[in-house]
Design a protein around this motif. Structure first.
Motif, short mmCIF file in Angstrom:
data_model
loop_
_atom_site.label_atom_id
_atom_site.label_comp_id
_atom_site.label_asym_id
_atom_site.label_seq_id
_atom_site.Cartn_x
_atom_site.Cartn_y
_atom_site.Cartn_z
N MET A 1 -4.24 30.59 20.85
CA MET A 1 -5.19 29.52 20.56
C MET A 1 -4.54 28.14 20.72
O MET A 1 -5.17 27.19 21.18
CB MET A 1 -5.73 29.67 19.13
N MET A 2 -3.27 28.01 20.37
CA MET A 2 -2.59 26.72 20.52
C MET A 2 -2.47 26.33 21.99
O MET A 2 -2.59 25.15 22.34
CB MET A 2 -1.21 26.79 19.87
N LEU A 3 -2.23 27.31 22.87
CA LEU A 3 -2.13 27.02 24.29
C LEU A 3 -3.46 26.53 24.83
O LEU A 3 -3.52 25.61 25.65
CB LEU A 3 -1.67 28.28 25.05
N VAL A 4 -4.56 27.13 24.37
CA VAL A 4 -5.89 26.71 24.81
C VAL A 4 -6.15 25.28 24.38
O VAL A 4 -6.65 24.45 25.16
CB VAL A 4 -6.96 27.65 24.23
N THR A 5 -5.83 24.95 23.15
CA THR A 5 -6.03 23.59 22.65
C THR A 5 -5.19 22.59 23.44
O THR A 5 -5.65 21.50 23.77
CB THR A 5 -5.65 23.51 21.15
N PHE A 6 -3.96 22.97 23.75
CA PHE A 6 -3.09 22.09 24.53
C PHE A 6 -3.65 21.86 25.93
O PHE A 6 -3.67 20.74 26.44
CB PHE A 6 -1.69 22.71 24.61
N LEU A 39 -1.20 36.47 26.63
CA LEU A 39 -2.17 35.94 25.67
C LEU A 39 -3.06 37.06 25.15
O LEU A 39 -3.25 38.09 25.81
CB LEU A 39 -3.04 34.87 26.33
N ALA A 40 -3.60 36.85 23.97
CA ALA A 40 -4.64 37.75 23.48
C ALA A 40 -5.82 37.64 24.44
O ALA A 40 -6.07 36.57 25.01
CB ALA A 40 -5.06 37.35 22.07
N PRO A 41 -6.56 38.73 24.67
CA PRO A 41 -7.67 38.70 25.64
C PRO A 41 -8.65 37.55 25.39
O PRO A 41 -9.08 36.88 26.34
CB PRO A 41 -8.34 40.06 25.43
N ALA A 42 -8.98 37.30 24.13
CA ALA A 42 -9.92 36.21 23.84
C ALA A 42 -9.33 34.86 24.20
O ALA A 42 -10.03 33.98 24.73
CB ALA A 42 -10.30 36.24 22.36
N ASP A 43 -8.04 34.66 23.95
CA ASP A 43 -7.40 33.38 24.30
C ASP A 43 -7.31 33.18 25.80
O ASP A 43 -7.42 32.05 26.30
CB ASP A 43 -6.00 33.32 23.68
N ALA A 44 -7.11 34.27 26.56
CA ALA A 44 -7.08 34.16 28.01
C ALA A 44 -8.43 33.71 28.56
O ALA A 44 -8.51 32.87 29.47
CB ALA A 44 -6.68 35.51 28.62
N VAL A 45 -9.51 34.25 28.00
CA VAL A 45 -10.85 33.84 28.42
C VAL A 45 -11.09 32.37 28.07
O VAL A 45 -11.61 31.59 28.87
CB VAL A 45 -11.92 34.74 27.78
N LEU A 46 -10.70 31.98 26.86
CA LEU A 46 -10.89 30.59 26.44
C LEU A 46 -10.10 29.64 27.33
O LEU A 46 -10.59 28.57 27.69
CB LEU A 46 -10.46 30.42 24.99
N LEU A 47 -8.89 30.03 27.69
CA LEU A 47 -8.09 29.20 28.59
C LEU A 47 -8.77 29.06 29.95
O LEU A 47 -8.79 27.98 30.54
CB LEU A 47 -6.70 29.81 28.76
N SER A 48 -9.37 30.13 30.43
CA SER A 48 -10.04 30.09 31.74
C SER A 48 -11.26 29.18 31.73
O SER A 48 -11.69 28.71 32.77
CB SER A 48 -10.46 31.50 32.15
N GLN A 49 -11.80 28.92 30.56
CA GLN A 49 -13.02 28.13 30.46
C GLN A 49 -12.75 26.65 30.21
O GLN A 49 -13.68 25.88 29.97
CB GLN A 49 -13.92 28.70 29.36
N CYS A 51 -11.76 24.58 32.45
CA CYS A 51 -12.33 23.89 33.61
C CYS A 51 -12.56 24.91 34.73
O CYS A 51 -12.08 26.05 34.67
CB CYS A 51 -11.42 22.76 34.10
N ARG A 52 -13.28 24.47 35.77
CA ARG A 52 -13.61 25.35 36.89
C ARG A 52 -12.36 25.79 37.65
O ARG A 52 -12.22 26.96 38.04
CB ARG A 52 -14.58 24.65 37.83
N SER A 53 -11.42 24.88 37.84
CA SER A 53 -10.19 25.21 38.56
C SER A 53 -9.38 26.26 37.81
O SER A 53 -8.81 27.18 38.42
CB SER A 53 -9.35 23.95 38.79
N MET A 54 -9.29 26.11 36.49
CA MET A 54 -8.54 27.09 35.71
C MET A 54 -9.21 28.46 35.77
O MET A 54 -8.54 29.50 35.84
CB MET A 54 -8.44 26.62 34.25
N ARG A 55 -10.54 28.46 35.74
CA ARG A 55 -11.27 29.73 35.82
C ARG A 55 -10.99 30.43 37.15
O ARG A 55 -10.81 31.65 37.20
CB ARG A 55 -12.77 29.48 35.65
#
Length: 354
Positions: A1-6, A39-49, A51-55
């Protein structure tokens, strides 16, 4: 979750138009995909969302259909962190809009979930008693979120979520005899845990009133302070646990505070006979921000989890804590409560081990 926030903080533009100079977008797609495997599966999805490029770079890691039920809850909890008007529903696995009339002290709690039922909600509440306030998971999460966000728009609702509660005197539940009158009070509080994250703590007090006679154990009726510790007046021998023994010890020495804790959840409690009245005090940690399936909440909730297992003294989730640590973390209690002449050490026995 911290990586997603960053990752979200790296871009000031709308999430669909990230800066091409963003450090994250300079990382090769293969390396990003490799990082996502840690990453935890949920955190990986959140990271992908973010922006479009990250997805596009994370590919299969952005697919929510691959998430398990537990990961779906974690994913929704991550989404809700930045949405002050939404909360995660553990009834139907969805996000719902808030209703500011939905508060723990309301006799009837209007809820935006179509599956919510007041008749069964008190079974899910942490206090396990329909006479008292009903603290649901979303009440805890909203209070923690509004404390973190510090937006004045939600200050009034936050005060309602953390409002102390006092019950008028009532007769405790009994199957066999006339019981003592009791008065119940609850004092929610947000504190900072040892890890630096806010936690929702609850301090509860049952004051058993002697009236015109001395407090007698067999007239205390039935009591439950957490999913694992209770006693029933028709079968005391069956519930031969630390709660029952702590109350009995207190009745033998006035002014002595006997302190104990639950071995299965983050619950500390004490019993003290002061004058002719008995005080049962309970400190509980309902956890930090997170999913309804997080252990901190599940260990305090009597209702079955997604695994179908009912949380009780015999089965269900367990969360170890150091005896007395919840009481210490909570801090000062209301000045209206009597001070003990002396205190016992903190004890911790497994349920039904005495």
């Amino acid at each position: 979750m911290m990586l997603v926030t960053f990752a979200k903080s790296l871009w000031k533009q709308p999430c669909e138009q990230p800066s091409i100079n963003s450090p994250f977008l300079q990382v090769p797609a293969e390396l990003l995909s490799y990082i996502a495997t840690f990453l935890a599966p949920a955190d990986a999805v959140l990271l992908s969302q973010t922006c479009r490029s990250m997805r596009a770079r994370l590919g299969k890691h952005s697919n929510t259909a691959r998430l398990s039920c537990a990961d779906q809850f974690a994913y929704l909890a991550g989404i809700a962190r930045d949405l002050p008007e939404k909360w995660v529903c553990d009834y139907c696995l969805a996000l719902h809009p808030i209703n500011k009339r939905d508060k723990p002290t309301a006799e009837r709690r209007p809820c935006s979930c179509p599956l919510y039922s007041f008749q069964k909600s008190w079974l899910r509440t942490r206090l396990h008693n329909h006479y008292h306030i009903a603290i649901e998971h979303h009440h805890v999460q909203l209070a923690l979120k509004y404390t973190r966000l510090q937006q004045r728009k939600y200050d009034s609702y936050l005060q309602d979520l953390l409002k102390p509660y006092q019950e008028r005197p009532f007769s405790t539940m009994s199957y066999t005899s006339i019981t003592h009158q009791a008065r119940y009070s609850a004092y929610p509080r947000i504190v900072t845990g040892s890890d630096g994250n806010p936690k929702f703590l609850l301090f509860s007090v049952w004051k058993y009133l002697a009236g015109g006679r001395d407090i007698m154990f067999h007239r205390l009726g039935c009591q439950r302070i957490c999913p694992h510790l209770k006693f029933l007046d028709y079968d005391y021998d069956k519930y031969n646990n630390s709660l029952l023994h702590t109350v009995r010890w207190a009745l033998h020495k006035s002014g002595m505070e006997w302190r104990n804790s639950c071995a299965r959840c983050a619950t500390d409690f004490s019993a003290m006979l002061c004058g002719r009245n008995l005080y049962l005090q309970v400190w509980q940690d309902l956890g930090p921000e997170g999913s309804p399936l997080d252990l901190a909440w599940r260990s305090q909730n009597i209702y079955p989890g997604v695994d179908g297992v009912t949380n009780s003294a015999e089965a269900g989730p367990s969360l170890h804590h150091k005896a007395g640590s919840i009481q210490k973390l909570y801090g000062p209690v209301p000045a209206s409560l009597p001070a003990p002449d002396s205190k016992s050490d903190w004890y911790c026995f497994p349920p039904n081990s005495l």
